[in-house]
Design a protein around this motif. Structure first.
Motif, PDB file in Angstrom:
ATOM      1  N   ASP A  37       0.814  -1.218   0.000  1.00 19.19           N
ATOM      2  CA  ASP A  37       0.000   0.000   0.000  1.00 19.19           C
ATOM      3  C   ASP A  37       0.847   1.268   0.000  1.00 19.19           C
ATOM      4  OD1 ASP A  37      -2.180  -1.678   0.133  1.00 19.19           O
ATOM      5  OD2 ASP A  37      -2.578  -1.306   2.255  1.00 19.19           O
ATOM      6  N   ARG A  38       1.880   1.314   0.811  1.00 14.46           N
ATOM      7  CA  ARG A  38       2.665   2.542   0.983  1.00 14.46           C
ATOM      8  C   ARG A  38       3.714   2.769  -0.094  1.00 14.46           C
ATOM      9  NH1 ARG A  38       6.046   2.510   4.687  1.00 14.46           N
ATOM     10  NH2 ARG A  38       5.964   0.347   5.292  1.00 14.46           N
ATOM     11  N   VAL A  39       4.247   1.669  -0.682  1.00 19.11           N
ATOM     12  CA  VAL A  39       5.382   1.811  -1.588  1.00 19.11           C
ATOM     13  C   VAL A  39       5.073   1.297  -3.000  1.00 19.11           C
ATOM     14  CG1 VAL A  39       7.813   1.203  -1.938  1.00 19.11           C
ATOM     15  CG2 VAL A  39       6.954   1.568   0.382  1.00 19.11           C
ATOM     16  N   VAL A  40       4.640   0.051  -3.099  1.00 23.90           N
ATOM     17  CA  VAL A  40       4.506  -0.599  -4.407  1.00 23.90           C
ATOM     18  C   VAL A  40       3.389   0.013  -5.248  1.00 23.90           C
ATOM     19  CG1 VAL A  40       4.087  -2.792  -5.585  1.00 23.90           C
ATOM     20  CG2 VAL A  40       5.518  -2.730  -3.534  1.00 23.90           C
ATOM     21  N   LEU A  41       2.200   0.183  -4.683  1.00 27.91           N
ATOM     22  CA  LEU A  41       1.103   0.755  -5.471  1.00 27.91           C
ATOM     23  C   LEU A  41       1.426   2.167  -5.946  1.00 27.91           C
ATOM     24  CD1 LEU A  41      -2.057  -0.485  -3.535  1.00 27.91           C
ATOM     25  CD2 LEU A  41      -1.075  -1.390  -5.645  1.00 27.91           C
ATOM     26  N   VAL A  42       2.062   2.951  -5.101  1.00 28.36           N
ATOM     27  CA  VAL A  42       2.462   4.308  -5.485  1.00 28.36           C
ATOM     28  C   VAL A  42       3.462   4.245  -6.642  1.00 28.36           C
ATOM     29  CG1 VAL A  42       3.637   6.402  -4.700  1.00 28.36           C
ATOM     30  CG2 VAL A  42       1.969   5.281  -3.205  1.00 28.36           C
ATOM     31  N   ALA A  43       4.442   3.355  -6.558  1.00 26.86           N
ATOM     32  CA  ALA A  43       5.438   3.221  -7.626  1.00 26.86           C
ATOM     33  C   ALA A  43       4.793   2.809  -8.941  1.00 26.86           C
ATOM     34  CB  ALA A  43       6.510   2.209  -7.215  1.00 26.86           C
ATOM     35  N   ARG A  44       3.828   1.919  -8.885  1.00 20.94           N
ATOM     36  CA  ARG A  44       3.142   1.483 -10.109  1.00 20.94           C
ATOM     37  C   ARG A  44       2.369   2.633 -10.741  1.00 20.94           C
ATOM     38  NH1 ARG A  44       0.948  -4.327  -7.911  1.00 20.94           N
ATOM     39  NH2 ARG A  44       2.979  -5.368  -7.937  1.00 20.94           N
ATOM     40  N   LEU A  45       1.704   3.417  -9.917  1.00 17.83           N
ATOM     41  CA  LEU A  45       0.969   4.568 -10.451  1.00 17.83           C
ATOM     42  C   LEU A  45       1.924   5.606 -11.034  1.00 17.83           C
ATOM     43  CD1 LEU A  45      -1.761   4.863  -7.700  1.00 17.83           C
ATOM     44  CD2 LEU A  45      -2.146   4.336 -10.114  1.00 17.83           C
ATOM     45  N   GLU A  46       3.074   5.778 -10.412  1.00 17.10           N
ATOM     46  CA  GLU A  46       4.078   6.698 -10.957  1.00 17.10           C
ATOM     47  C   GLU A  46       4.575   6.203 -12.320  1.00 17.10           C
ATOM     48  OE1 GLU A  46       6.639   8.927  -7.757  1.00 17.10           O
ATOM     49  OE2 GLU A  46       6.488   6.801  -7.229  1.00 17.10           O
ATOM     50  N   GLN A  47       4.715   4.896 -12.481  1.00 18.50           N
ATOM     51  CA  GLN A  47       5.175   4.331 -13.747  1.00 18.50           C
ATOM     52  C   GLN A  47       4.235   4.655 -14.905  1.00 18.50           C
ATOM     53  OE1 GLN A  47       5.771   0.075 -13.238  1.00 18.50           O
ATOM     54  NE2 GLN A  47       7.972   0.396 -13.509  1.00 18.50           N
ATOM     55  N   VAL A  48       2.952   4.761 -14.605  1.00 19.44           N
ATOM     56  CA  VAL A  48       1.993   5.037 -15.681  1.00 19.44           C
ATOM     57  C   VAL A  48       1.705   6.521 -15.838  1.00 19.44           C
ATOM     58  CG1 VAL A  48       0.948   2.749 -15.619  1.00 19.44           C
ATOM     59  CG2 VAL A  48      -0.054   4.582 -14.257  1.00 19.44           C
ATOM     60  N   GLY A  49       2.478   7.359 -15.132  1.00 16.94           N
ATOM     61  CA  GLY A  49       2.412   8.780 -15.398  1.00 16.94           C
ATOM     62  C   GLY A  49       1.861   9.685 -14.317  1.00 16.94           C
ATOM     63  N   PHE A  50       1.407   9.142 -13.219  1.00 13.12           N
ATOM     64  CA  PHE A  50       0.926   9.986 -12.134  1.00 13.12           C
ATOM     65  C   PHE A  50       2.110  10.535 -11.354  1.00 13.12           C
ATOM     66  CE2 PHE A  50      -2.732   7.236 -12.844  1.00 13.12           C
ATOM     67  CZ  PHE A  50      -3.780   8.153 -12.851  1.00 13.12           C
ATOM     68  N   GLY A  51       2.008  11.756 -10.894  1.00 14.15           N
ATOM     69  CA  GLY A  51       3.018  12.296  -9.997  1.00 14.15           C
ATOM     70  C   GLY A  51       2.906  11.623  -8.638  1.00 14.15           C
ATOM     71  N   LYS A  52       3.948  11.748  -7.845  1.00 11.10           N
ATOM     72  CA  LYS A  52       3.985  11.076  -6.540  1.00 11.10           C
ATOM     73  C   LYS A  52       2.816  11.496  -5.648  1.00 11.10           C
ATOM     74  CE  LYS A  52       7.064   9.523  -2.990  1.00 11.10           C
ATOM     75  NZ  LYS A  52       7.431   8.221  -3.475  1.00 11.10           N
ATOM     76  N   GLU A  53       2.539  12.800  -5.570  1.00 11.15           N
ATOM     77  CA  GLU A  53       1.447  13.276  -4.707  1.00 11.15           C
ATOM     78  C   GLU A  53       0.094  12.725  -5.168  1.00 11.15           C
ATOM     79  OE1 GLU A  53       1.728  15.030  -1.830  1.00 11.15           O
ATOM     80  OE2 GLU A  53       3.876  14.740  -2.109  1.00 11.15           O
ATOM     81  N   ALA A  55      -0.418  10.006  -6.980  1.00  7.93           N
ATOM     82  CA  ALA A  55      -0.409   8.562  -6.746  1.00  7.93           C
ATOM     83  C   ALA A  55      -0.713   8.246  -5.283  1.00  7.93           C
ATOM     84  CB  ALA A  55       0.944   7.972  -7.143  1.00  7.93           C
ATOM     85  N   MET A  56      -0.104   8.996  -4.378  1.00  7.02           N
ATOM     86  CA  MET A  56      -0.361   8.780  -2.953  1.00  7.02           C
ATOM     87  C   MET A  56      -1.823   9.085  -2.615  1.00  7.02           C
ATOM     88  SD  MET A  56       3.237  10.254  -1.463  1.00  7.02           S
ATOM     89  CE  MET A  56       2.811  10.109   0.251  1.00  7.02           C
ATOM     90  N   GLY A  57      -2.385  10.100  -3.247  1.00  2.59           N
ATOM     91  CA  GLY A  57      -3.790  10.437  -3.030  1.00  2.59           C
ATOM     92  C   GLY A  57      -4.722   9.344  -3.516  1.00  2.59           C
ATOM     93  N   ILE A  58      -4.403   8.761  -4.668  1.00  7.85           N
ATOM     94  CA  ILE A  58      -5.224   7.665  -5.205  1.00  7.85           C
ATOM     95  C   ILE A  58      -5.196   6.481  -4.256  1.00  7.85           C
ATOM     96  CG2 ILE A  58      -5.376   5.948  -7.056  1.00  7.85           C
ATOM     97  CD1 ILE A  58      -4.374   8.215  -8.959  1.00  7.85           C
ATOM     98  N   VAL A  59      -4.010   6.113  -3.794  1.00 11.02           N
ATOM     99  CA  VAL A  59      -3.879   4.971  -2.881  1.00 11.02           C
ATOM    100  C   VAL A  59      -4.623   5.255  -1.578  1.00 11.02           C
ATOM    101  CG1 VAL A  59      -2.236   3.615  -1.513  1.00 11.02           C
ATOM    102  CG2 VAL A  59      -1.749   4.125  -3.912  1.00 11.02           C
ATOM    103  N   ALA A  60      -4.509   6.466  -1.067  1.00  8.90           N
ATOM    104  CA  ALA A  60      -5.222   6.829   0.159  1.00  8.90           C
ATOM    105  C   ALA A  60      -6.730   6.729  -0.058  1.00  8.90           C
ATOM    106  CB  ALA A  60      -4.833   8.232   0.605  1.00  8.90           C
TER     107      ALA A  60
END
Length: 69
Positions: A37-53, A55-60
């Motif tokens: 939840d904290r690391v992998v999902l965020v990294a995957r979303l970043e890979q497809v073009g979302f910024g870190k913030e 991506a973190m918002g989507i996961v939250a």
């Protein structure tokens, strides 16, 4: 089984699955639910073009929806 990211024991999820999560693209191996939840999902979303913030918002948001169910 031990989490490849935090080195803690992987525990069963609510469905009883105790095999952890695929830790890629962060690492090769299995990770715990917290690291997923904290690391992998965020990294995957970043890979497809979302910024870190974003991506973190989507996961939250996903975690928030899950708690409401």
């Amino acid at each position: 089984m031990i989490c490849i990211l935090c080195n803690e024991k992987i525990t069963s999820d609510p469905s009883g699955w105790n095999g952890g999560h695929n830790a890629q693209p962060v690492a090769k191996g299995r990770c715990c639910g917290d690291c997923n939840d904290r690391v992998v999902l965020v990294a995957r979303l970043e890979q497809v073009g979302f910024g870190k913030e974003k991506a973190m918002g989507i996961v939250a948001g996903l975690k928030y929806q899950d708690k409401r169910s």
